[in-house]
Write an enzyme that holds these catalytic residues in place. Structure first.
Site, PDB file in Angstrom:
ATOM      1  CB  SER A 162      63.370  78.956  31.901  1.00 23.81           C
ATOM      2  OG  SER A 162      62.531  78.072  32.301  1.00 23.81           O
TER       3      SER A 162
HETATM    4  N1  SAH Z   1      57.759  77.369  29.563  1.00 25.15           N
HETATM    5  C1  SAH Z   1      57.119  78.271  30.685  1.00 25.15           C
HETATM    6  C2  SAH Z   1      57.576  78.336  31.823  1.00 25.15           C
HETATM    7  C3  SAH Z   1      56.692  77.063  32.552  1.00 25.15           C
HETATM    8  S1  SAH Z   1      57.187  76.857  34.383  1.00 25.15           S
HETATM    9  C4  SAH Z   1      57.323  79.901  30.148  1.00 25.15           C
HETATM   10  O1  SAH Z   1      58.083  79.996  28.950  1.00 25.15           O
HETATM   11  O2  SAH Z   1      56.764  80.620  30.540  1.00 25.15           O
HETATM   12  C5  SAH Z   1      56.178  75.253  34.190  1.00 25.15           C
HETATM   13  C6  SAH Z   1      54.753  75.317  33.914  1.00 25.15           C
HETATM   14  O3  SAH Z   1      54.493  73.776  33.803  1.00 25.15           O
HETATM   15  C7  SAH Z   1      53.919  75.659  34.824  1.00 25.15           C
HETATM   16  O4  SAH Z   1      53.070  76.819  34.316  1.00 25.15           O
HETATM   17  C8  SAH Z   1      53.247  74.847  35.394  1.00 25.15           C
HETATM   18  O5  SAH Z   1      51.551  74.951  35.705  1.00 25.15           O
HETATM   19  C9  SAH Z   1      53.101  73.814  34.255  1.00 25.15           C
HETATM   20  N2  SAH Z   1      52.804  72.459  34.586  1.00 25.15           N
HETATM   21  C10 SAH Z   1      53.238  71.419  35.665  1.00 25.15           C
HETATM   22  N3  SAH Z   1      52.606  70.315  35.476  1.00 25.15           N
HETATM   23  C11 SAH Z   1      52.242  70.504  34.274  1.00 25.15           C
HETATM   24  C12 SAH Z   1      51.394  69.134  33.683  1.00 25.15           C
HETATM   25  N4  SAH Z   1      51.227  67.839  34.198  1.00 25.15           N
HETATM   26  N5  SAH Z   1      50.878  69.428  32.307  1.00 25.15           N
HETATM   27  C13 SAH Z   1      50.793  70.797  31.670  1.00 25.15           C
HETATM   28  N6  SAH Z   1      51.513  71.907  32.584  1.00 25.15           N
HETATM   29  C14 SAH Z   1      52.094  71.525  33.602  1.00 25.15           C
END
Ligand code: SAH
Length: 239
Positions: free
Chosen positions: A88
């Site tokens: 983000s």
């Molecule tokens: N917080 C992260 C950004 C995350 S982007 C950072 O600081 O870099 C959102 C993430 O959520 C992605 O990596 C995606 O693979 C993950 N995601 C999506 N659905 C999910 C689920 N059901 N359980 C765990 N992770 C999930």
């Protein structure tokens, strides 16, 4: 005049040379974040606490993004980190961190580890972070990166975060960094009374998601507040 220019040029190369850790870029990013939040009108209810800005000042964001976008690591926008995931924008990280009201000793659950950046920012502000990532290679590289950089209070596992992490519940705080059509009930159940959750809610077909702050009262009652429109990658479900 010319002498001043030459001096400035010399100084800036000196700073750049001494700044392999990109500290000055990070400082500019933090100032930008503070500014954007102060002027956004996105009334989170208060300003960013200095601790939150300090936490962001300490985390080397450029080490959390792939090499081909590393030059842009400190810009005010999100970046792709592979596997359709994104890290983000710094302002969103700051705002979500502030909304979570992190306190020393808090046990925090993060759903969507991605690069591990948000977990690293939280690491310095709370007691323990448990983070779940559904894409196995992302979970693995985030785990290695966080351990390598010394974030010893962060535990990452691969799995579907929709179900939370019952073994470590209840959590004082829960942060979800992927958008779900609704707030997963298991996460509400695993929130401690008096705890709070920050989560974007919306579907892929909506123009945007809505960032929600969910507070669980001491009596277990749930209160929701809409904070602002955001855009997140969707929360996907495991098989
Ligand atoms: N917080 C992260 C950004 C995350 S982007 C950072 O600081 O870099 C959102 C993430 O959520 C992605 O990596 C995606 O693979 C993950 N995601 C999506 N659905 C999910 C689920 N059901 N359980 C765990 N992770 C999930």
């Amino acid at each position: 005049m010319l002498r001043n220019l030459i001096l400035a040029a010399l100084l800036s190369t000196g700073i750049a040379a001494a700044d392999g850790d990109r500290e000055s870029e990070r400082e500019r990013m933090v100032l930008g974040v503070a500014n954007l939040v102060a002027t956004s009108g996105a009334r989170a209810g208060r300003d960013l606490r200095p601790e939150v800005l300090e936490a962001m000042r300490r985390v080397p964001r450029h080490l959390f993004v792939p090499e081909d976008v590393r030059a842009e690591a400190y810009r005010q926008h999100p970046l792709p980190i592979g596997h359709d995931a994104t890290i983000s924008a710094p302002t969103i990280v700051a705002l979500m961190t502030e909304l979570l009201d992190p306190r020393p000793g808090d046990r925090v659950l993060e759903v969507g580890t991605g690069s591990g950046y948000q977990a690293a920012v939280l690491s310095g502000l709370v007691g323990e972070v448990f983070s779940i990532e559904i894409v196995e290679p992302l979970a693995r590289s985030a785990r290695e990166r966080l351990a390598g950089l010394g974030y010893a209070n962060v535990t990452v596992r691969a799995g579907d975060g929709y179900a939370g992490w019952p073994e470590h519940s209840p959590f004082d705080k829960i942060i979800v960094t992927a958008a779900a059509p609704r707030v997963p009930q298991p996460l509400i159940d695993q929130l401690r009374p008096g705890g709070r959750m920050v989560i974007p809610v919306g579907t892929a077909s909506d123009a945007h998601d809505l960032l929600l702050l969910i507070e669980k009262g001491a009596d277990g009652r749930i209160r929701r507040r809409s904070i602002l429109p955001v855009r997140f990658v969707p929360l996907v479900r495991g098989r």
